[in-house]
Motif scaffolding. Structure first.
Motif: not given
Length: 120
Positions: A7-14, A58-71
């Motif tokens: 969250i702090e990183l997002l605040i600074k980035t914005k 939300l995945d990134w916010l909670l875990t720092g990782r993006e969820r990969t979509a299964i195609q």
């Protein structure tokens, strides 16, 4: 990296000040301080608001990782064959009134498409 760190990183980035961020999202500075010290974490609703505000998952916010979509990739020929088979089965199960309704709808859809394309 914790949820607060992200969250702090997002605040600074914005380019926001923490107080400005708190005002924008209706968070008390005391709550933000508690998140920083690990005394508490944001509620689910607040996490949803934060992820929407910063346009992150939300995945990134909670875990720092993006969820990969299964195609799933399927041959278009197989899909078309299944569609045809399903239509034939469906058409066989229709009452004459239902079949007439679908036929009229398809004719109407063609008419609308023709009008949209500038036809007379």
């Amino acid at each position: 990296m914790s949820i607060y760190d992200r969250i702090e990183l997002l605040i600074k980035t914005k380019g926001l000040m923490k107080k400005e961020f708190c005002l924008e999202l209706g968070i008390s500075t005391g709550n933000l301080g508690d998140w920083k010290r690990g005394k508490s974490t944001p509620s689910t609703n607040k996490l949803i608001e934060i992820s929407a505000y910063f346009d992150v998952s939300l995945d990134w916010l909670l875990t720092g990782r993006e969820r990969t979509a299964i195609q799933i990739q399927e041959s278009s020929a197989v899909y078309a064959a299944n569609l045809t088979m399903n239509w034939e089965k469906l058409a066989g199960d229709l009452t004459p009134k239902e079949a007439l309704f679908i036929q009229e709808y398809l004719e109407f859809a063609r008419y609308r498409k023709h009008k949209k394309e500038g036809g007379n």
